[in-house]
Design an enzyme around this catalytic site. Structure first.
Site, short mmCIF file in Angstrom:
data_model
loop_
_atom_site.label_atom_id
_atom_site.label_comp_id
_atom_site.label_asym_id
_atom_site.label_seq_id
_atom_site.Cartn_x
_atom_site.Cartn_y
_atom_site.Cartn_z
N ASP A 103 103.38 -19.86 -25.68
CA ASP A 103 102.19 -19.17 -25.20
C ASP A 103 101.05 -19.21 -26.21
O ASP A 103 99.91 -19.50 -25.88
CB ASP A 103 102.51 -17.70 -24.81
CG ASP A 103 103.18 -16.91 -25.93
OD1 ASP A 103 103.48 -17.47 -27.00
OD2 ASP A 103 103.40 -15.69 -25.72
N ASP A 106 100.16 -18.47 -33.68
CA ASP A 106 99.37 -17.60 -34.53
C ASP A 106 99.56 -18.09 -35.97
O ASP A 106 98.90 -19.03 -36.41
CB ASP A 106 99.87 -16.17 -34.27
CG ASP A 106 99.10 -15.09 -34.99
OD1 ASP A 106 98.03 -15.37 -35.54
OD2 ASP A 106 99.56 -13.94 -35.02
N PHE A 155 93.51 -10.06 -31.06
CA PHE A 155 94.70 -9.77 -30.26
C PHE A 155 94.35 -9.90 -28.79
O PHE A 155 93.44 -9.24 -28.30
CB PHE A 155 95.25 -8.38 -30.57
CG PHE A 155 96.54 -8.12 -29.85
CD1 PHE A 155 97.73 -8.67 -30.32
CD2 PHE A 155 96.57 -7.36 -28.70
CE1 PHE A 155 98.92 -8.47 -29.65
CE2 PHE A 155 97.77 -7.14 -28.01
CZ PHE A 155 98.95 -7.70 -28.50
N ASP A 162 101.70 -10.16 -23.72
CA ASP A 162 101.86 -8.72 -23.47
C ASP A 162 101.31 -7.84 -24.59
O ASP A 162 101.11 -8.28 -25.72
CB ASP A 162 103.35 -8.39 -23.32
CG ASP A 162 104.08 -8.46 -24.65
OD1 ASP A 162 103.96 -9.50 -25.34
OD2 ASP A 162 104.74 -7.47 -25.03
N ARG A 168 101.43 -8.77 -18.96
CA ARG A 168 101.79 -10.19 -18.79
C ARG A 168 101.34 -10.74 -17.44
O ARG A 168 101.14 -11.94 -17.28
CB ARG A 168 103.31 -10.38 -18.88
CG ARG A 168 103.91 -10.11 -20.22
CD ARG A 168 105.36 -10.62 -20.25
NE ARG A 168 106.12 -10.07 -21.35
CZ ARG A 168 106.13 -10.56 -22.58
NH1 ARG A 168 105.38 -11.58 -22.89
NH2 ARG A 168 106.88 -10.01 -23.52
P1 5GP Z 1 103.45 -16.77 -34.97
O1 5GP Z 1 104.91 -16.89 -35.35
O2 5GP Z 1 102.79 -18.10 -34.70
O3 5GP Z 1 102.67 -15.95 -35.97
O4 5GP Z 1 103.39 -15.89 -33.67
C1 5GP Z 1 103.84 -16.34 -32.47
C2 5GP Z 1 104.14 -15.19 -31.54
O5 5GP Z 1 103.42 -13.99 -31.87
C3 5GP Z 1 103.71 -15.53 -30.14
O6 5GP Z 1 104.71 -16.26 -29.44
C4 5GP Z 1 103.42 -14.17 -29.54
O7 5GP Z 1 104.63 -13.62 -29.06
C5 5GP Z 1 102.95 -13.33 -30.71
N1 5GP Z 1 101.48 -13.25 -30.77
C6 5GP Z 1 100.67 -13.82 -31.68
N2 5GP Z 1 99.38 -13.53 -31.44
C7 5GP Z 1 99.38 -12.78 -30.32
C8 5GP Z 1 98.31 -12.16 -29.54
O8 5GP Z 1 97.10 -12.25 -29.81
N3 5GP Z 1 98.69 -11.45 -28.45
C9 5GP Z 1 100.00 -11.32 -28.08
N4 5GP Z 1 100.25 -10.61 -26.98
N5 5GP Z 1 101.03 -11.87 -28.78
C10 5GP Z 1 100.71 -12.59 -29.89
#
Ligand code: 5GP
Length: 179
Positions: A103, A106, A155, A162, A168
């Site tokens: 999805d 980050d 965010f 979610d 969602r």
């Molecule tokens: P990463 O490991 O790349 O830092 O984060 C990945 C996960 O963090 C994503 O699959 C998601 O579940 C969550 N995440 C990161 N940024 C966001 C955001 O802006 N909104 C939401 N709802 N989830 C996020």
């Protein structure tokens, strides 16, 4: 400006459905072109990628299979430093061309761990397709092959993403209103 209340927070509309769908169509067409002879296995990461997976797969028209994995929560991941598969892969992926469908990327930590785990299971070529990416937040050296949309470091919710389990089902993407 369209505003929604999800639990204790307010969010404003950020990316409308039509923009989402046309950006997904673009990467879907690229995938059709790049992977037409590769018989890929698409691995969708639940829960967040369910809407992205569904709309992308309506564009993808090459021979392929689709499966799903589910990981422990981001918070859990953050505290334990490891991705735990809550629902793992049943397929044998040895030598297989796989495309991970996520999805949002980050920091990139989750994706790095998924890639490592698929490598350990013997996957052939591994590609990454994500609905959203926050380029300013990326901390890991990972190759992201397909990005539908890049967004600032904010965010967001909706279109599968979610806030504490809610939001969602929104068909557009919303961003948190901070006051
Ligand atoms: P990463 O490991 O790349 O830092 O984060 C990945 C996960 O963090 C994503 O699959 C998601 O579940 C969550 N995440 C990161 N940024 C966001 C955001 O802006 N909104 C939401 N709802 N989830 C996020």
């Amino acid at each position: 400006m369209e505003i929604v209340q999800i639990r204790d927070k307010k969010f404003k509309k950020f990316i409308p459905e039509q923009e989402i769908l046309s950006s997904i169509r673009e990467i879907g067409e690229e995938i059709n072109e790049n992977l037409k002879d590769k018989n890929p296995l698409f691995i969708s990461v639940l829960n967040g990628a369910f809407m992205f997976t569904s709309d992308l797969m309506k564009v993808v028209n090459i021979p392929c299979e689709i499966t799903f994995i589910k990981l422990s929560s981001y918070e859990g991941l953050y505290s334990s430093g490891s991705v735990k598969e809550v629902m793992g892969l049943n397929e044998n992926i040895v030598g297989r061309n796989v495309v991970i469908l996520e999805d949002i990327i980050d920091t990139g930590l989750t994706m790095e761990r998924i890639i490592d785990s698929l490598k350990a299971k013997g996957a052939g070529e591994i590609r990454v397709a994500t609905f959203l990416q926050k380029p300013d937040a990326l901390q890991r050296d990972i190759k992201i092959d397909y990005v539908a949309m890049k967004i600032p470091n904010e965010f967001i919710i909706g279109y599968g993403l979610d806030y504490n389990g809610y939001g969602r089902n929104l068909k557009d993407v919303y961003t948190l209103i901070t006051d």
